[in-house]
Enzyme design. Structure first.
Site, PDB file in Angstrom:
ATOM      1  N   ALA A  34       1.065  -1.248  -0.006  1.00 54.53           N
ATOM      2  CA  ALA A  34      -0.030   0.040  -0.114  1.00 54.53           C
ATOM      3  C   ALA A  34       0.864   1.384   0.034  1.00 54.53           C
ATOM      4  O   ALA A  34       0.412   2.287  -0.338  1.00 54.53           O
ATOM      5  CB  ALA A  34      -0.832   0.075   1.154  1.00 54.53           C
ATOM      6  N   ARG A  50     -18.369  -8.756  23.482  1.00 53.95           N
ATOM      7  CA  ARG A  50     -18.208 -10.029  22.735  1.00 53.95           C
ATOM      8  C   ARG A  50     -16.775  -9.757  21.971  1.00 53.95           C
ATOM      9  O   ARG A  50     -16.044 -10.788  21.648  1.00 53.95           O
ATOM     10  CB  ARG A  50     -19.427 -10.314  21.938  1.00 53.95           C
ATOM     11  CG  ARG A  50     -19.514 -11.763  21.136  1.00 53.95           C
ATOM     12  CD  ARG A  50     -20.566 -11.863  20.032  1.00 53.95           C
ATOM     13  NE  ARG A  50     -20.600 -10.723  19.083  1.00 53.95           N
ATOM     14  CZ  ARG A  50     -19.755 -10.918  18.005  1.00 53.95           C
ATOM     15  NH1 ARG A  50     -19.072 -12.053  17.874  1.00 53.95           N
ATOM     16  NH2 ARG A  50     -19.997 -10.191  17.299  1.00 53.95           N
ATOM     17  N   LYS A 206     -25.964  -7.957  -6.904  1.00 51.25           N
ATOM     18  CA  LYS A 206     -24.497  -7.790  -7.669  1.00 51.25           C
ATOM     19  C   LYS A 206     -24.378  -7.531  -8.839  1.00 51.25           C
ATOM     20  O   LYS A 206     -23.601  -6.758  -9.552  1.00 51.25           O
ATOM     21  CB  LYS A 206     -24.026  -9.237  -7.231  1.00 51.25           C
ATOM     22  CG  LYS A 206     -23.768  -9.461  -5.569  1.00 51.25           C
ATOM     23  CD  LYS A 206     -23.345 -10.803  -5.347  1.00 51.25           C
ATOM     24  CE  LYS A 206     -23.230 -11.330  -4.038  1.00 51.25           C
ATOM     25  NZ  LYS A 206     -23.143 -12.760  -3.861  1.00 51.25           N
TER      26      LYS A 206
HETATM   27  N1  HSE Z   1     -24.997 -15.234   0.471  1.00 51.10           N
HETATM   28  C1  HSE Z   1     -24.026 -14.951  -0.514  1.00 51.10           C
HETATM   29  C2  HSE Z   1     -23.848 -16.347  -1.557  1.00 51.10           C
HETATM   30  C3  HSE Z   1     -22.561 -14.668  -0.138  1.00 51.10           C
HETATM   31  O1  HSE Z   1     -24.446 -17.333  -1.125  1.00 51.10           O
HETATM   32  O2  HSE Z   1     -22.882 -16.249  -2.414  1.00 51.10           O
HETATM   33  C4  HSE Z   1     -22.598 -13.232   0.106  1.00 51.10           C
HETATM   34  O3  HSE Z   1     -22.793 -12.495  -0.797  1.00 51.10           O
END
Ligand code: HSE
Length: 435
Positions: A34, A50, A206
């Protein structure tokens, strides 16, 4: 020397702990790369007691996210707590305070990215989110840097490990969806409420971010066609295999003459494609650009350290670019430079189709079906007939079509569904050649 990075970490679940552990373990190597040390100053979590035993005693662990925003020594806030609130408020407050942000929160960015990216542009800070898409695979960097020369025309990905695990296991064992989902939950892949994973919503989040980066479009989840895998039958997986395909839950975005396609659905992928061999909880993304042509990226899409690896890559990026002018910093998706187009209507999607039609076994049935198919200008590629599992039904016609338009297929299905000889729901699956 680049600016030392002083991190305020929001969340210490799987990803937060993974990020912290890798930062500690590879501290000097990361600092060397970096060009500056990266140090966690504070952690904010719901239950401080925790987490205190898990981190260095010099790190302040508290329960109010404002502590990160109000600490003048913190120059980067890492948000790995997930959910919409208070993550959204924290990120906007951090940006307003002039801090860079690294987040793994795909749901938040896919729903509220326009607001967050605009705020970051205005303030001249980064919002980096490599960890939000496909875990360890540096797909954001690929699109932003590695393929910067390209006009991207298609991205197709297996970007939800849970559903890929379920589909791979259904295929290899012949077991039902419900049965394999239970196993995925026992193994810790699927959440107690698995809706986002199995109904394609996580994939859609995504996909939206990938499209925004590749095409410079705003985020707009209302424009993504989303179908999950919960309605898939074991017999369709078996028939697809017999026909030379594997069924994968794909997120697909295409830059077409009729607009930007955004769709998530199970798709028949030719078994000869590398993507068809992506099994278990692994992720993979294919990108097609005009110069680079097709490239494929494969890796772990989830997990503490694989995702932590992506978070740290963003921190390294921020360390390297914190002192350069705003013009030289990574662009926000919405200003990534590509002339954006309107989003396409899902009905205009062009695809080949798999249809499974339960029919009574008597003369003229196939003729009725093929007449409807022809009247809708659909060309049949192949037909097979199978004895139906349900003896009441009789037989099942499995048909593969040539490329056609979604609206035509939907119309044909509505018409076929009216036939007396059609004895149940027609199953439609789309095929993606990924050429
Ligand atoms: N729940 C997601 C998956 C992982 O099963 O790929 C996190 O993005």
């Amino acid at each position: 020397m680049a600016t030392p990075i002083k991190v305020g970490l929001a969340g210490f679940g799987n990803v937060g702990k993974g990020t912290y552990d890798v930062l500690q373990r590879n501290q000097s190597l990361i600092a060397q790369r970096a060009g500056a040390p990266i140090e966690v100053l504070r952690v904010v979590v719901r239950k401080a007691d925790r987490v205190k035993p898990l981190v260095d005693e010099k790190i302040k662990v508290t329960e109010d996210w404002h502590d990160l925003v109000n600490d003048p020594d913190i120059n980067v806030v890492v948000e790995v707590m997930g959910g919409i609130e208070p993550a959204r408020s924290l990120i906007l407050a951090a940006i307003n305070a002039g801090k860079h942000v690294v987040t793994a929160n795909k749901a938040l960015l896919a729903e509220h990215g326009n607001e967050i990216f605009a705020a970051a542009e205005k303030k001249g800070v980064n919002v980096a989110f490599e960890a939000a898409v496909a875990g360890s695979i540096p797909i954001i960097k690929v699109l932003r840097e590695g393929l910067a020369a390209n006009r991207v025309s298609m991205i197709a990905g297996i970007i939800n490990g849970t559903s890929n695990f379920i589909l791979s296991t259904m295929r290899s064992t012949g077991r039902s969806f419900d049965d394999v989902l239970k196993e995925a939950q026992e193994l810790g892949y699927a959440e107690a409420d698995p809706t986002f994973d199995i109904e394609g919503i996580d994939t859609a989040h995504k996909l939206m971010l990938l499209a925004a980066i590749a095409f410079g479009c705003p985020v707009d989840m209302g424009k993504v066609h989303i179908e999950g895998i919960s309605h898939l039958h074991a017999e369709d997986i078996a028939y697809a295999e017999e026909l030379g395909y594997r069924i994968k839950l794909l997120g697909i975005t295409k830059y077409t003459d009729w607009g930007i396609e955004l769709r998530v659905h199970p798709a028949l992928v030719p078994a000869t494609r590398l993507l068809a061999d992506v099994e278990g909880a692994m992720n993979a993304v294919v990108v097609k650009g005009d110069a680079a042509e097709s490239s494929l990226y494969y890796g772990k899409g989830a997990g503490a350290e694989p995702t932590g690896s992506a978070v740290i890559a963003d921190l390294v990026d921020i360390a390297r670019t914190a002192d350069v002018s705003i013009a030289q910093r990574p662009k926000m998706p919405t200003t990534s430079g590509r002339q954006s187009k309107p989003f396409a209507d899902f009905g205009d999607t062009v695809c080949s189709y798999y249809l499974r039609i339960p029919v009574s076994d008597r003369p003229g049935v196939l003729a009725d079906i093929t007449r409807i198919i022809a009247d809708n200008n659909i060309s049949i590629e192949s037909v097979i007939q199978k004895e139906a599992l349900d003896k009441e039904v009789g037989t099942e016609v499995i048909m593969m079509t040539h490329t056609t338009v979604e609206n035509s297929v939907q119309r044909a299905i509505r018409m076929m569904q009216e036939l007396k000889s059609v004895r149940g729901q027609i199953i439609l699956l789309r095929q993606e050649e990924l050429r």
